[in-house]
Design a protein around this motif. Structure first.
Motif, PDB file in Angstrom:
ATOM      1  N   GLN A   1       0.815  -1.210   0.000  1.00 44.24           N
ATOM      2  CA  GLN A   1       0.000   0.000   0.000  1.00 44.24           C
ATOM      3  C   GLN A   1       0.857   1.272   0.000  1.00 44.24           C
ATOM      4  O   GLN A   1       0.575   2.224  -0.719  1.00 44.24           O
TER       5      GLN A   1
ATOM      6  N   MET B   1     -16.568  -6.314   5.720  1.00 49.17           N
ATOM      7  CA  MET B   1     -16.340  -4.874   5.634  1.00 49.17           C
ATOM      8  C   MET B   1     -17.654  -4.141   5.345  1.00 49.17           C
ATOM      9  O   MET B   1     -17.948  -3.120   5.946  1.00 49.17           O
TER      10      MET B   1
ATOM     11  N   LEU C   1     -16.722  -0.313   0.055  1.00 46.19           N
ATOM     12  CA  LEU C   1     -15.713  -0.928  -0.814  1.00 46.19           C
ATOM     13  C   LEU C   1     -16.342  -1.250  -2.161  1.00 46.19           C
ATOM     14  O   LEU C   1     -17.532  -1.465  -2.246  1.00 46.19           O
TER      15      LEU C   1
ATOM     16  N   PHE D   1      -5.209   2.095   3.636  1.00 48.30           N
ATOM     17  CA  PHE D   1      -6.046   1.032   3.090  1.00 48.30           C
ATOM     18  C   PHE D   1      -6.717   1.657   1.878  1.00 48.30           C
ATOM     19  O   PHE D   1      -7.837   2.150   1.948  1.00 48.30           O
TER      20      PHE D   1
ATOM     21  N   GLY E   1     -10.308   1.353   0.551  1.00 49.35           N
ATOM     22  CA  GLY E   1     -11.352   1.983   1.352  1.00 49.35           C
ATOM     23  C   GLY E   1     -11.300   3.498   1.212  1.00 49.35           C
ATOM     24  O   GLY E   1     -12.324   4.172   1.247  1.00 49.35           O
TER      25      GLY E   1
ATOM     26  N   ASP F   1      -6.035  -4.733   9.426  1.00 50.76           N
ATOM     27  CA  ASP F   1      -5.724  -3.310   9.281  1.00 50.76           C
ATOM     28  C   ASP F   1      -6.884  -2.572   8.653  1.00 50.76           C
ATOM     29  O   ASP F   1      -7.263  -1.494   9.092  1.00 50.76           O
ATOM     30  N   GLY F   2      -7.434  -3.192   7.605  1.00 54.36           N
ATOM     31  CA  GLY F   2      -8.549  -2.578   6.896  1.00 54.36           C
ATOM     32  C   GLY F   2      -9.706  -2.336   7.829  1.00 54.36           C
ATOM     33  O   GLY F   2     -10.303  -1.267   7.846  1.00 54.36           O
TER      34      GLY F   2
ATOM     35  N   SER G   1      -8.749   0.255  10.694  1.00 56.93           N
ATOM     36  CA  SER G   1      -8.493   1.616  10.225  1.00 56.93           C
ATOM     37  C   SER G   1      -9.777   2.313   9.828  1.00 56.93           C
ATOM     38  O   SER G   1      -9.816   3.517   9.699  1.00 56.93           O
TER      39      SER G   1
END
Ligand code: UDP
Ligand code: MG
Length: 323
Positions: A83, A153, A160, A187, A190, A227-228, A231
């Motif tokens: 990323q 998510m 997303l 991310f 996102g 993390d996604g 965050s």
């Protein structure tokens, strides 16, 4: 917007010596075709971002640049992660291009849709997402975990684009908008939809990796997914509160039960339930602490304001030339 676009293709590369030459050749072919059709400008470039590779990746990039000025390269001083490499590439080329496409080095994403992406850009779209039709070439495991991840998510309210990874076109103004996001925990899939400029999708079938191994083993994949989530969503924190409430209700029921048992004189029955509660509450507490720690860790990282990546070299034979 009718004029031809100055297109930069940004390709993050981490130990990709096995695929790089072939990748470069195939992207170049697509670029030359678009040049012929006057879709893009002569000054368009393919920029390889070497993400601190430990193999021959950089020397291959260097050779490519010397051989053909369509290629350019950015060398990051250390392995900053996919990323950050993509982000660093975009930030570096932002002022040089009209639009940039990010693309993995292993060509799992079908580059033949690039002209379609550019056409959509010229039609007025700021962001064009590459979306996979089906994932038959991925392993069953990767496929099911990916679907589960998107669903999760979505359920937690993160916007997303389904089946879109990091293959996308962004206009210069969209990249400039992205540059305003100060967070360190990137991310991108996102963040980009949350920019909100006009967008479109192009569809393609995902291919096998050209050669070499996936640089995303299970451990990295899980940490990326985690993390996604952390965050972008506060749902885990709310879950803790819910779990706490549930534990309280159970505790009250347990208290009533114990009291009734005591009144009835069955006091020896207490041991099992006490042990159970201790373990249960202890487990919930530990879990909650771990999750809270995750957020505190994020805050810690953000507050350090460390650079996301460090550029060691940027070679582009186009530097400072025309527009
Ligand atoms: N990559 C990177 N830095 C890393 C790991 C990966 O720049 O620390 C690059 C890699 O070279 C590739 C892209 O990110 O171009 C995606 O990696 P990969 O294809 O291994 O992931 P997968 O497709 O298996 O999820
Ligand atoms: Mg790949």
């Amino acid at each position: 917007m009718d004029k031809t676009a100055k297109l930069y293709i940004v390709v993050p590369c981490y130990n990709e010596e096995a695929v790089l030459n072939e990748t470069a050749k195939q992207i170049r072919d697509v670029m030359l075709k678009m040049l012929d059709e006057r879709l893009i400008k002569d000054s368009s470039r393919v920029v390889f971002v070497d993400d601190g590779s430990t193999d021959d990746t950089w020397s291959i990039i260097d050779t490519l640049i010397n051989r053909d000025s369509i290629f350019a390269g950015i060398k990051l001083a250390h392995n900053a992660g996919h990323q950050n490499a993509v982000y660093g590439g975009l930030m570096t080329v932002m002022d040089d291009c009209d639009c940039a496409i990010t693309l993995d080095a292993d060509l799992q994403d079908d580059i033949s849709v690039i002209p379609e992406m550019v056409a959509k850009f010229r039609g007025g779209c700021d962001i064009v997402y590459g979306v996979r039709n089906k994932r038959t070439t991925d392993t069953v495991f990767k496929r099911t975990t990916a679907v589960a991840f998107y669903r999760l998510m979505q359920a937690m309210g993160v916007n997303l684009v389904f089946n879109h990874a990091d293959f996308r076109l962004m206009s210069r103004r969209a990249i400039e908008a992205l540059a305003k996001y100060p967070e360190r925990n990137l991310f991108l899939r996102g963040m980009v939809p949350s920019i909100g400029y006009p967008s479109a999708c192009v569809y393609y079938d995902r291919n096998e990796r050209l050669a070499g191994e996936s640089k995303y083993p299970l451990k990295k994949m899980l940490s990326f997914a985690f993390d996604g989530i952390t965050s972008f969503s506060v749902t885990p924190i709310r879950l803790i509160a819910l779990m706490g409430a549930a534990a309280c209700i159970i505790a009250i029921a347990m208290a009533v039960y114990t009291l009734v048992q005591k009144i009835n004189g069955n006091t020896s029955a207490g041991w099992a339930s006490i042990m159970l509660s201790i373990w249960f509450i202890g487990g919930v507490q530990l879990l909650s602490l771990g999750l809270i720690g995750e957020y505190i860790g994020k805050v810690y990282n953000e507050i350090k304001r460390r650079p996301r990546y460090i550029i060691e070299a940027y070679i582009n034979n186009d530097q400072g030339e025309e527009q």
